[in-house]
Design an enzyme around this catalytic site. Sequence first.
Site, PDB file in Angstrom:
ATOM      1  N   TYR A  84      -1.767  -7.565 -11.279  1.00  0.00           N
ATOM      2  CA  TYR A  84      -0.687  -7.335 -10.592  1.00  0.00           C
ATOM      3  C   TYR A  84       0.108  -9.055 -10.676  1.00  0.00           C
ATOM      4  CZ  TYR A  84      -4.561  -5.435  -7.207  1.00  0.00           C
ATOM      5  OH  TYR A  84      -5.223  -5.399  -6.551  1.00  0.00           O
TER       6      TYR A  84
ATOM      7  N   GLU B 132       1.132  -0.545   0.171  1.00  0.00           N
ATOM      8  CA  GLU B 132       0.031  -0.091  -0.002  1.00  0.00           C
ATOM      9  C   GLU B 132       0.460   0.969  -0.008  1.00  0.00           C
ATOM     10  OE1 GLU B 132      -3.103  -0.729  -0.842  1.00  0.00           O
ATOM     11  OE2 GLU B 132      -3.120  -2.752  -0.592  1.00  0.00           O
TER      12      GLU B 132
END
Length: 552
Positions: free
Chosen positions: A413, A339
Site C-alpha cells: 500500500y 475502494e
Amino acid sequence: MKILLYSLMALLLCVTPTSAQLMQGKNQFSKADTLRGTLTPLRSCYDINYYHLDVKIDIPNKFISGSNEFKFTATQNFRKLQFDLFANLKVDKILYLGKELPFKREFNAVYVTFPNDVIKGTKESFTVHYSGNPVIAKNPPWDGGFIFSNDKSGNPWVSVACQGFGASSWWPTKDHQSDEVDSMLISISVPKDLQEISNGRLRNTVEKPDGYRQYNWFVANPINNYNVTTYIGKYSHWTDQYAGEKGKLSLDFWSLKEDSTLARPHWDADVKPMLKSFEYWFGPYPFYEDGYKLVQAPHLGMEHQSAVAYGNNFKMGYMGSDLSGSGWGLKFDFITIHESGHEWFGNNITTKDIADMWVHEAFTNYSEALFTESASGEDAASAYVVGIRKNVKNDIPIIGKYGVNQEGSGDMYYKGANLVHIIRQLINNDEKFREILRGLNKTFYHSTVSTKQVEDYIATQSGLKLNKVFDQYLRHTQIPVLEYQINDGVLKYRWIADVKDFDMPVKVTLKPGSFSFITPSTHWKTTAIDKAISNESFKPDPNFYINKKLAN
C-alpha cells in the site's frame, strides 16, 4: 481494498485494516495452498465464459443453498477438471447434459470426471448444486466470509467479503485470479421484506412462493470471482448520472434507510469529483455497461466491482483519522476514494496471481494522492505521499510467493504508492506519466496481468531503465540509502542497496533552494556542489523515498 491496509495493524490495532485472510507472512505451504494457488492442467484446461449463480440465503439459520452453472470453452482435450468449493459446503450433485457427473473432493478442490473427452475448442456447461453453512467472518473484511449482522434498528444486515480467503468459501467457482468470467448472472433469493444488491444491473425480481424474493443481477463485463458479492438489508436507493468520458454513467447509491439522511450529502461531496479525477488520470471508468454503485456494508469496505462496499460511517479520512498525518487525509472519505480507485487497478487490471497484488494496491493507494492533487494541488499530494511513509514496515518483500495464493507485505500500500511516486519523479513529465497510467488501463483493459507485464509497459513507455528500481522496492525489504560526504565544495556519493549496481537517479540539493538530478551508483562518484550546502543541510528531494547516511 483489497483488503485494506495491513501495515496499519501494528499501529492502529483497534481501528486499522487488513485481512486475516491476507498478508499473514506465511512461510510454509500445504498441498491445499497449492491446489488453490496453482493454475494446474486441471484448471487451465477450460476457460470460463459465463456463470449463473443462483443462491437462496436463509438468514436465521445462516445457511445457503443453490447452484452455479459453469459455461466454458475447452482449451485442450480433457476428461477431468477442477473447480473449487470449501469443504464445509456440500456438493449435492453436478449435472451435465441432464445426468449426474461423478466427482471427488480434496481439501477445497472438487474434481469432476466427464463421460467422454471434452474436445479443445468446444463450448460445454455443467451445473453444481450445493448447500451448507458458509464460513462466518470474525473480523470482516480482514478475515473472509459471510457477515450476518443487524442494523441499529435490529433488522438483518448481511454481506460477504472474501478476497484472498476465496470466493469458493460461498459458491462453486474456478477460484483462481487468472480466469475472469466474461459475464455473469447473479440470482440471490432473500426474505421479501429485505432488499438485495449485487454487482451489475438489476434485470428483474421474481416473487417466490416461500416468502422470498429473487433479485437477478447481470454483469456484462469480465469480473473476478472475489468481487462477486451480495448486500442484504433495509436499504434506501437513489440514482444520479455522471457525464463521463464515455457518455452518461449511471450512479446508484444504496444506504441503510436509517442512514440515508447522512449518506446523501456525504457521498455527493466525493463521488463525482472522484470520478472526474480518476477519469482524468486513469481513463474512462471501466464498467459503464454495469454502472457505478456505492453500497453501505456491514464491514469497512471492499472494491466489489460496480457495487463498491462502503462502511466508513460517513466520516472523513479513514474512520475519522488521517493515515498520512499531513492533514490532507481528512479532506476526503478514504473508503469512497480508495475502494472506487480499485475499479481501475484491481478490477479493470487484475493480477493473475495474488502474489502480484501490489499492482492493485500501490496504484490505488496512489489514487488517493492523485485525488488530493486534483482537489488541492501537487504540493498537497506530495505531502500526502510523504506522510503515509510512517506506515511502512519494511518487513518482507512486497511481491509474495507464486502459486500458493500468498501475497507479499502490506507495504504494497504505502511503500507501493511511494514507488509509483518515485517513478513519476524519474519520468519528470506529468503528461507522460498520466499517459502511462491511462495507457495501462487501455492496454490491459479487462485483463489479468503479471508484474512483469506492468513493469515492462512502464519502462517501455517512459523510455527509462527501471528494472533495478522495481527490484529494489518490490523484491527486497529495505529502501536504498544514499551515502554521501561534502568536502570543500565537492559532493561524494554512492548508493547502498540490495540490487547489484543499483543506479537510480535522484534529486538532491546541489545549491540552496532547488533540487537537481544526480545519478549515483554503488561506487563512489563526485560532483561540484555549492559551498553553501554542508553535510548537515544537504538533503534529497523528499519526493524520493530513500534514506541518507553521512559517510564516516
